[in-house]
Every structure is written in structure tokens, then in C-alpha cells.
Design an enzyme around this catalytic site. Structure first.
Site, PDB file in Angstrom:
ATOM      1  N   ARG A 180      13.852  -7.875 -18.121  1.00  0.00           N
ATOM      2  CA  ARG A 180      12.484  -7.861 -17.589  1.00  0.00           C
ATOM      3  C   ARG A 180      12.394  -6.932 -16.388  1.00  0.00           C
ATOM      4  O   ARG A 180      11.411  -6.201 -16.225  1.00  0.00           O
ATOM      5  CB  ARG A 180      12.041  -9.276 -17.203  1.00  0.00           C
ATOM      6  N   CYS A 235       9.780 -13.049  -8.244  1.00  0.00           N
ATOM      7  CA  CYS A 235      10.145 -13.187  -9.659  1.00  0.00           C
ATOM      8  C   CYS A 235       8.900 -12.871 -10.475  1.00  0.00           C
ATOM      9  O   CYS A 235       8.158 -11.952 -10.124  1.00  0.00           O
ATOM     10  CB  CYS A 235      10.691 -14.583  -9.949  1.00  0.00           C
TER      11      CYS A 235
END
Length: 275
Positions: A180, A235
């Protein structure tokens, strides 16, 4: 003592009146699971905090997928559980580490002094055969005062300033899995990649079978980061950044903040660049 508490230590404190055990079990994508698990069985006397209903606020155009809760509402919930500023709080989840860590970071932001994470979570507690039941406890109403610590929260404006004006002054840590971070795979957010200038420290690497690594092992993970730098952790939505926050503090870093909006907030501004 840092943020971590072992099951044996919690057991030794079990009869203290000035303690609240906080069940933070949750499952992303299945928001009712954590509450059902709590109602089925939990550490004796534990109270329940829901990630999305209690530990997060209403999702809006900006602010990310798990923004800060309304602090007055959250304060009211603490008071309904008989929690004061002097109460010892011990949070646990199923052993994932992220949901209880979010609670610990949030209470730190609110200025609470005695807040801990049960290392290993509910799984560790159960493996030892310690007290658990399905009873829903009742506590007398209390009073709680917010003492906000802005020093542990990074705003969108701060992160924006970092990327544009002072990239050498701050270490920006992306806690997501490497695929990611690199933009190879993005199963949740509308855009892939990372905030420019960020480095990748995957949050799961600070844990082993639900337990935080020892301080020396955590120091090894962050050995490339100067203790003199300000650190901002993010995050996807501000939840899995929390284990990195706790791990950095356990490793001896002092200037650590969480960007709660995280990548999902960053990409809500269409002109922001992506690395």
C-alpha cells in the site's frame, strides 16, 4: 513504566477500586462483531469501547475514515463508567494490538496519565485462565476533566507544512503494509501511494503473536531515525498508526505525534501530491 502491562500485573491489581478495564475488540468491515464478543465474554468488570461509535467521530468530507470523536461525548461516556482523571485504565483488544492502541493514544491525547495496553490482549488473558464472565458491570457516575495534549496530535496543516516547507525537520512514518505504501495495491482508499517524504515502518512488525517486541528490538526497528527529530506517524485512517506510536515511545522517542486523518484525509484534498 511505559504503556504496556502484562496479564500477571493486571491480575495483581484486580481488586483495586480505582481501575477500569476497557474492552476494545473490533473487526473492520464487521462492526458488530466486537460488541457481540464482549457480550459473550470479557475480562471480569470490563467496559466496552467501540472503535467507530466511541473512539472515532462522524466521517465527513475531510478528516479521514476514523476521525477524532466528539470529545465532549467521549468525556460523557467516561463519566458514565465512573472514570475520573485518576482512574487507572487498561485497554485490550483481541490481540491485534491496533484497537487497544487507538484507545491508549486517544486517552493520552486527552491528558490521561495512567493508561495502559494489556500486552497480548484478551487472548493472552484467556490463555492464563484468568477472570472472565459475561456480566455487564455498572459504575456510579463520575466527573472527568479534559486536559488536551496537543503535543501528540499532528494536524493536516502540520503534515502539509512538512511536505512543502520543512521535510528535513520531521520524520513522517507510514504504518501501512509495504504494498500500500508503494501504491502497488490499495484495497480501501480511492488513491494509491503515500504522502511525499514518508518512510515505511509497517505497524505489524512491532508485534509478535500479539505481544509488543522488547524495547531493544523496537530500537532496532527505528535505528535509522534520530531521537532529535519530530516524528509524525500515519496509516490509512489513524488506527494502525497507534501501535507505531506506542512502539516508538517504548523505544525511547519523545517527540511523537499521530496524524489521525492519515492517508484517507490527505487524499481528500484533490490537489495534494502522492508519492
Amino acid at each position: 513504566m511505559g504503556y504496556l502491562m502484562e496479564s500477571e500485573e493486571l491480575l495483581s491489581m484486580f481488586d483495586m477500586g480505582n481501575i477500569r478495564i476497557c474492552d476494545c475488540r473490533f473487526k473492520l468491515g464487521a462492526p458488530d462483531v466486537g460488541r457481540k464478543e464482549y457480550e459473550k465474554e470479557h475480562i471480569t468488570g470490563a467496559i466496552y469501547f467501540d472503535l467507530e461509535k466511541d473512539l472515532s467521530g462522524q466521517v465527513k468530507e475531510h478528516g479521514g475514515r476514523h476521525p477524532l470523536p466528539n470529545l465532549d461525548h467521549f468525556k460523557n461516556k467516561l463519566e458514565s463508567y465512573g472514570i475520573t482523571n485518576d482512574t487507572i485504565l487498561v485497554a485490550y483488544d483481541g490481540g491485534e494490538g491496533s484497537f487497544a492502541s487507538r484507545f491508549v493514544w486517544l486517552l493520552t491525547y486527552m491528558g490521561h496519565q495512567n493508561v495502559y495496553l494489556l500486552n497480548g490482549g484478551y487472548r493472552a488473558w484467556k490463555e492464563r485462565g484468568y477472570y472472565s464472565d459475561d456480566q455487564l458491570p455498572h459504575y456510579e457516575q463520575a466527573e472527568y476533566q479534559l486536559k488536551i495534549r496537543e503535543s501528540v496530535l499532528a494536524s493536516y496543516q502540520e503534515v502539509k507544512e512538512f511536505t512543502e516547507q520543512r521535510p528535513d525537520d520531521v520524520v513522517l512514518i507510514d504504518s501501512r503494509e509495504t504494498k500500500r505504501f508503494l501504491g502497488v495495491e490499495e484495497p480501501i482508499d480511492k488513491k494509491a501511494g503515500h504522502i511525499p517524504g514518508a518512510i515505511n515502518k509497517v505497524w505489524t512488525n512491532v508485534l509478535e503473536e500479539g505481544y509488543y517486541l522488547q524495547a531493544e528490538e523496537l530500537k532496532e526497528i527505528y535505528k535509522d531515525i534520530s531521537h532529535d527529530k519530530e516524528i509524525i506517524v500515519y496509516c490509512g485512517s489513524g488506527v494502525t498508526a497507534s501501535p507505531n506510536y506506542i512502539a516508538l515511545k517504548e523505544a525511547g522517542f519523545t517527540h511523537v505525534k499521530v496524524y489521525v486523518g492519515s492517508f484517507s484525509d490527505w487524499i481528500s484534498y484533490p490537489d495534494n501530491p502522492i508519492g
